[in-house]
Write a protein that holds these residues in place. Structure first.
Motif, PDB file in Angstrom:
ATOM      1  N   GLU A  46       5.984   7.749  -2.703  1.00 51.00           N
ATOM      2  CA  GLU A  46       6.613   7.426  -1.422  1.00 51.00           C
ATOM      3  C   GLU A  46       5.547   7.036  -0.398  1.00 51.00           C
ATOM      4  N   ARG A  47       4.465   7.767  -0.397  1.00 57.12           N
ATOM      5  CA  ARG A  47       3.364   7.465   0.531  1.00 57.12           C
ATOM      6  C   ARG A  47       2.786   6.081   0.233  1.00 57.12           C
ATOM      7  N   LEU A  48       2.617   5.754  -1.036  1.00 58.71           N
ATOM      8  CA  LEU A  48       2.117   4.429  -1.409  1.00 58.71           C
ATOM      9  C   LEU A  48       3.091   3.329  -0.990  1.00 58.71           C
ATOM     10  N   ALA A  49       4.390   3.620  -1.067  1.00 60.01           N
ATOM     11  CA  ALA A  49       5.387   2.643  -0.613  1.00 60.01           C
ATOM     12  C   ALA A  49       5.265   2.420   0.895  1.00 60.01           C
ATOM     13  N   LEU A  50       5.014   3.489   1.656  1.00 65.64           N
ATOM     14  CA  LEU A  50       4.819   3.357   3.102  1.00 65.64           C
ATOM     15  C   LEU A  50       3.544   2.564   3.406  1.00 65.64           C
ATOM     16  N   ILE A  51       2.491   2.811   2.644  1.00 62.11           N
ATOM     17  CA  ILE A  51       1.237   2.072   2.828  1.00 62.11           C
ATOM     18  C   ILE A  51       1.478   0.596   2.543  1.00 62.11           C
ATOM     19  N   ALA A  52       2.188   0.298   1.457  1.00 62.70           N
ATOM     20  CA  ALA A  52       2.481  -1.098   1.101  1.00 62.70           C
ATOM     21  C   ALA A  52       3.314  -1.774   2.184  1.00 62.70           C
ATOM     22  N   THR A  53       4.266  -1.049   2.741  1.00 61.65           N
ATOM     23  CA  THR A  53       5.091  -1.597   3.827  1.00 61.65           C
ATOM     24  C   THR A  53       4.222  -1.910   5.040  1.00 61.65           C
ATOM     25  N   GLU A  63      -5.060   1.688  10.801  1.00 68.36           N
ATOM     26  CA  GLU A  63      -3.815   1.863  11.565  1.00 68.36           C
ATOM     27  C   GLU A  63      -2.795   2.634  10.743  1.00 68.36           C
ATOM     28  N   ILE A  64      -2.723   2.340   9.457  1.00 67.89           N
ATOM     29  CA  ILE A  64      -1.773   3.052   8.597  1.00 67.89           C
ATOM     30  C   ILE A  64      -2.167   4.520   8.501  1.00 67.89           C
ATOM     31  N   GLY A  65      -3.437   4.791   8.325  1.00 74.05           N
ATOM     32  CA  GLY A  65      -3.899   6.178   8.245  1.00 74.05           C
ATOM     33  C   GLY A  65      -3.562   6.964   9.496  1.00 74.05           C
ATOM     34  N   ALA A  66      -3.629   6.301  10.649  1.00 73.05           N
ATOM     35  CA  ALA A  66      -3.323   6.971  11.920  1.00 73.05           C
ATOM     36  C   ALA A  66      -1.835   7.277  12.060  1.00 73.05           C
ATOM     37  N   MET A  67      -1.009   6.719  11.184  1.00 72.12           N
ATOM     38  CA  MET A  67       0.434   6.964  11.247  1.00 72.12           C
ATOM     39  C   MET A  67       0.838   8.257  10.550  1.00 72.12           C
ATOM     40  N   PHE A  68      -0.140   8.978  10.015  1.00 74.32           N
ATOM     41  CA  PHE A  68       0.126  10.261   9.377  1.00 74.32           C
ATOM     42  C   PHE A  68      -0.606  11.352  10.149  1.00 74.32           C
ATOM     43  N   ASP A  69       0.071  12.487  10.361  1.00 79.72           N
ATOM     44  CA  ASP A  69      -0.578  13.577  11.073  1.00 79.72           C
ATOM     45  C   ASP A  69      -1.513  14.330  10.126  1.00 79.72           C
ATOM     46  N   ALA A  70      -2.157  15.378  10.642  1.00 78.20           N
ATOM     47  CA  ALA A  70      -3.137  16.134   9.857  1.00 78.20           C
ATOM     48  C   ALA A  70      -2.529  16.773   8.612  1.00 78.20           C
ATOM     49  N   LEU A  74       4.524  11.721   8.317  1.00 74.21           N
ATOM     50  CA  LEU A  74       4.596  10.466   9.047  1.00 74.21           C
ATOM     51  C   LEU A  74       4.758  10.747  10.539  1.00 74.21           C
ATOM     52  N   ALA A  75       3.892  10.168  11.353  1.00 74.03           N
ATOM     53  CA  ALA A  75       3.924  10.333  12.803  1.00 74.03           C
ATOM     54  C   ALA A  75       3.596   8.969  13.419  1.00 74.03           C
TER      55      ALA A  75
END
Length: 146
Positions: A46-53, A63-70, A74-75
């Motif tokens: 699922e995370r890879l699908a979000l990265i691909a999107t 920017e994609i990495g910053a979309m996930f919290d610690a 997903l944030a």
């Protein structure tokens, strides 16, 4: 359920080297090893699908990495999404102008394309100015190529 790196690569349609790179960048995390092979929780798909999107939308890996919290949840920064949508609008407008100009050039009856004022606007639509001269058009001249 644990998946080894080969299975994740197969299911995600990515080479294992990309998975290792994403792990180095902190975008995904393995949950252990089986011999020399990394193991991942099934949620990595699922995370890879979000990265691909995100990549398809033009976001950088940072920017994609910053979309996930610690904690890896997903944030998403909604202002960043709106900014990217605006950027995509500008890209779409530029590409539509290029498409329309190329279609016109293909049908143009001018003896030479360099004699066609609409053809001469194609480089400007591409963002390079009139044939690379960097000429700026007035507001009135910025109408789409049709």
């Amino acid at each position: 359920m644990k998946l080894d790196i080969g299975e994740v690569a197969r299911r995600a349609g990515l080479p294992a080297s990309t998975l290792r790179f994403y792990e180095e960048r902190g975008l995904i995390a393995s949950s252990g090893r089986q011999g020399l092979r990394r193991l991942f929780d099934a949620g990595v798909l699922e995370r890879l699908a979000l990265i691909a999107t995100g990549r398809a939308a033009g976001f950088s890996l940072g920017e994609i990495g910053a979309m996930f919290d610690a904690n890896g949840r997903l944030a998403v920064d909604r202002a960043l999404l709106l900014s990217k949508a605006d950027e995509l609008d500008r890209t779409i407008a530029r590409l539509c102008a290029m498409r329309d100009g190329l279609r016109h050039a293909a049908r143009c009856t001018a003896p030479s394309h360099l004699e066609c004022p609409r053809f001469l606007r194609i480089p400007e639509a591409a963002g390079v100015g009139a044939l690379g001269r960097g000429r700026h058009r007035s507001r009135q001249a910025k109408a789409p190529l049709r």
